[in-house]
Design an enzyme around this catalytic site. Structure first.
Site, PDB file in Angstrom:
ATOM      1  N   CYS A  11       2.752   5.266   1.983  1.00  0.00           N
ATOM      2  CA  CYS A  11       1.960   6.387   2.460  1.00  0.00           C
ATOM      3  C   CYS A  11       2.183   6.649   3.938  1.00  0.00           C
ATOM      4  CB  CYS A  11       0.467   6.121   2.246  1.00  0.00           C
ATOM      5  SG  CYS A  11       0.046   5.766   0.541  1.00  0.00           S
ATOM      6  N   GLY A  37       5.325  10.104   1.515  1.00  0.00           N
ATOM      7  CA  GLY A  37       4.552  10.300   0.302  1.00  0.00           C
ATOM      8  C   GLY A  37       4.502  11.744  -0.110  1.00  0.00           C
ATOM      9  N   ASN A 111      -2.340   3.119   4.692  1.00  0.00           N
ATOM     10  CA  ASN A 111      -0.937   2.909   4.297  1.00  0.00           C
ATOM     11  C   ASN A 111      -0.721   1.415   4.132  1.00  0.00           C
ATOM     12  OD1 ASN A 111       2.222   2.907   6.087  1.00  0.00           O
ATOM     13  ND2 ASN A 111       1.874   2.970   3.904  1.00  0.00           N
ATOM     14  N   GLY A 112      -0.181   1.045   2.987  1.00  0.00           N
ATOM     15  CA  GLY A 112       0.081  -0.376   2.733  1.00  0.00           C
ATOM     16  C   GLY A 112      -0.454  -0.760   1.379  1.00  0.00           C
ATOM     17  N   CYS A 245       8.019  -4.823   8.244  1.00  0.00           N
ATOM     18  CA  CYS A 245       8.834  -4.583   7.042  1.00  0.00           C
ATOM     19  C   CYS A 245      10.231  -4.114   7.438  1.00  0.00           C
ATOM     20  CB  CYS A 245       8.151  -3.521   6.190  1.00  0.00           C
ATOM     21  SG  CYS A 245       9.208  -2.882   4.880  1.00  0.00           S
ATOM     22  N   TYR A 251      15.471   1.986   5.049  1.00  0.00           N
ATOM     23  CA  TYR A 251      15.371   3.180   4.214  1.00  0.00           C
ATOM     24  C   TYR A 251      14.171   4.077   4.535  1.00  0.00           C
ATOM     25  CZ  TYR A 251      14.143   5.993   0.127  1.00  0.00           C
ATOM     26  OH  TYR A 251      13.781   7.025  -0.693  1.00  0.00           O
ATOM     27  N   CYS A 393       8.642  -5.606  -3.726  1.00  0.00           N
ATOM     28  CA  CYS A 393       7.731  -5.596  -2.579  1.00  0.00           C
ATOM     29  C   CYS A 393       6.293  -5.522  -3.083  1.00  0.00           C
ATOM     30  CB  CYS A 393       8.016  -4.393  -1.689  1.00  0.00           C
ATOM     31  SG  CYS A 393       6.909  -4.309  -0.269  1.00  0.00           S
ATOM     32  N   CYS A 443       9.522  -9.198   7.927  1.00  0.00           N
ATOM     33  CA  CYS A 443       9.452  -9.597   6.517  1.00  0.00           C
ATOM     34  C   CYS A 443      10.712  -9.043   5.856  1.00  0.00           C
ATOM     35  CB  CYS A 443       8.223  -8.986   5.841  1.00  0.00           C
ATOM     36  SG  CYS A 443       8.254  -9.143   4.028  1.00  0.00           S
ATOM     37  N   CYS A 446      12.209  -8.769   0.213  1.00  0.00           N
ATOM     38  CA  CYS A 446      13.011  -8.102  -0.820  1.00  0.00           C
ATOM     39  C   CYS A 446      14.452  -8.617  -0.826  1.00  0.00           C
ATOM     40  CB  CYS A 446      12.959  -6.591  -0.650  1.00  0.00           C
ATOM     41  SG  CYS A 446      13.259  -6.006   1.027  1.00  0.00           S
TER      42      CYS A 446
END
Ligand code: AMP
Length: 469
Positions: A11, A37, A111-112, A245, A251, A393, A443, A446
């Site tokens: 988001c 989003g 968001n999250g 992240c 991306y 994720c 992090c 992935c």
């Protein structure tokens, strides 16, 4: 029981305090954050006495008009873009979520992804509470409303110490705006200023559009309180480490944004491309990106390798999310509806195709096939500007289950065969770590399966089974 829709939330959020045009600016900011989003969007505003909310499903341009923006008066506003690929994409889940409590009206945009939201929801429901939505944000509202801590700010901190996971959120109350980032800072969020008013947003590209000046990131675990007295910062939640992240750089974030300490996403992506060219060189005639997300890395690959860059695939930007492929008597469109090769550039050439990631492997397979069709490219070399995606994720990026991630069950050689490329190489994790600033602050679950936030009461395997689509 964990709910499936939890897995799909990416988001964008924005909030502004102290501006006569608050909701108009939030509306513009939501345009800039649309990539975060496309499922739905909403704005809540306040004039200090009353709350006003407008929201809908679809794109910002479809939801807001002159008419409904006029219904959002006030000097404070928050906005939200919601992403969801399937499951409960009902209007009720479109944020901001607004609720009445003993502290007056509260609006929240988040968001999250919280990893203990379902446990908390079950506990709260057990005690008789009723939820309007299946969104994590409503759990936060309930926790704030039920907190026994003294005073509103203490209640918010108490609630946010109870939740676990990724959250960059804005909270609207009668006459103030709060912005909080989770203790590991998984999702980005920045602070800016415009005409003396404060603005917070998921990405700085929102500031550029409205002409706001970037001040700084909101720190992991920090809570900003913005009201008529100005801006106050509280170290609200203990922050033991950071876990930005890395996929935001790869991306998700927009290339023109500055995130995670003010680093430009485009520059980082180009560096990924350069590193990829050093790690996985190949003799070829042309480097082409898979647009749009592969563009900066392809430019970097071309610069480092000296192989000329061009736009060998043209993307149709107007398809929208509602495209339905006709099933009867018409040939399979596949990826062609979205991408078409430029014959003039590719005929008889050895082509390097750069994309940011392979998830299930379907896009790459179709692109390679398309590039070879009708004797077009002589060779197709796929280069991916991230390591093999092996783990889903749980903190807010939309990824399928582990079983569906092609790299979790196949070797690079097998994937190369599957997508029918002449060669396939991914950027190494070491390569990524060489490029991102302070790599220990990221992090990369992935890519390495090292999940920085543990899941209460569930083993990873159980969780993945439940998250399965
Ligand atoms: P796939 O066809 O499943 O291998 O998906 C790979 C393509 O999806 C690449 O072109 C990526 O740019 C794009 N992609 C990667 N992650 C995501 C995501 N979370 N949401 C939407 N698209 C993505």
């Amino acid at each position: 029981m964990l709910k499936l829709d939890k897995f799909h939330e990416e988001c964008g959020v924005i909030g502004i305090f102290g501006h006569a045009e608050a909701s108009n600016l939030v509306y513009l900011g939501l345009y800039a954050l649309q990539h975060r989003g496309q499922e739905g969007a909403g704005i809540s505003s306040s004039d200090g006495k009353q709350f006003f909310t407008e929201k809908g499903k679809g794109l910002v341009a479809d939801i807001f008009s002159e008419k409904n923006l006029k219904r959002l008066p006030g000097h404070i506003a928050i906005g939200h873009n919601r992403y969801s690929t399937s499951g409960s994409s009902t209007l009720r889940n479109v944020q901001p979520i607004v609720a009445n409590s003993s502290m007056g009206l509260l609006g929240i945009a988040h968001n999250g992804n919280l990893v203990n939201a379902d446990e908390l929801r079950a506990e709260i429901e057990e005690e008789g509470a009723i939820f309007q939505s299946t969104s994590d944000s409503e759990v936060i509202i309930h926790l704030i409303a039920r907190s026994r801590a003294d005073g509103f700010h203490a209640k918010v901190i108490d609630a946010l110490q109870t939740v676990s996971g990724a959250f960059s959120l804005v909270l609207l109350r009668n006459n103030e705006l709060l912005a909080v980032r989770d203790p590991l800072g998984v999702r980005p969020m920045s602070l800016g200023q415009i005409d003396g008013a404060y603005v917070v947003a998921s990405e700085t590209c929102a500031f550029d559009l409205i002409g706001a000046k970037y001040i700084r990131d909101i720190e992991p675990g920090e809570m900003l309180i913005i009201n008529s007295e100005g801006l106050r910062s509280l170290r609200a939640i203990h922050s033991p480490r950071r876990a930005f992240c890395v996929f935001e750089f790869i991306y998700f974030a927009r290339p023109d944004s500055y995130i995670f300490g003010g680093y430009n996403v485009n520059e980082i992506r180009k560096e990924f491309g350069r590193q990829l060219a050093r790690e996985a060189p190949v003799e070829a005639d042309i480097v082409i990106p898979v647009p749009d997300s592969g563009v900066p890395a392809a430019i970097g690959y071309s610069e480092e390798s000296g192989i000329p860059f061009d736009f060998g695939l043209i993307r149709n930007h107007y398809i929208g999310r509602t495209f339905i492929e006709p099933r009867q008597n018409i040939r399979h469109f596949g990826v062609k509806i979205k991408l078409n090769p430029v014959r003039e550039l590719l005929e008889g050439k050895r082509v390097v195709v750069v994309d940011d990631s392979i998830v299930r492997g379907t896009t790459s397979q179709k692109i390679v096939k398309m590039l070879r069709e009708g004797g077009l490219a002589r060779e197709v070399h796929m280069r991916i500007s991230s390591p093999p995606t092996i783990g889903p994720c749980f903190y807010g990026i939309d990824t399928p289950t582990r079983q569906e991630l092609i790299a979790s069950t196949h070797s690079v050689e097998e994937i190369k065969k599957h997508i029918t490329a002449d060669s396939l190489s991914y950027l190494t994790l070491e390569g990524v770590r060489n490029i991102v600033p302070n790599p220990e602050d990221f992090c990369a679950a992935c890519f390495d399966n090292c999940y920085p936030i543990s899941f209460p009461g569930e083993s990873m395997q159980q969780l993945e089974l439940m998250f399965g689509r």
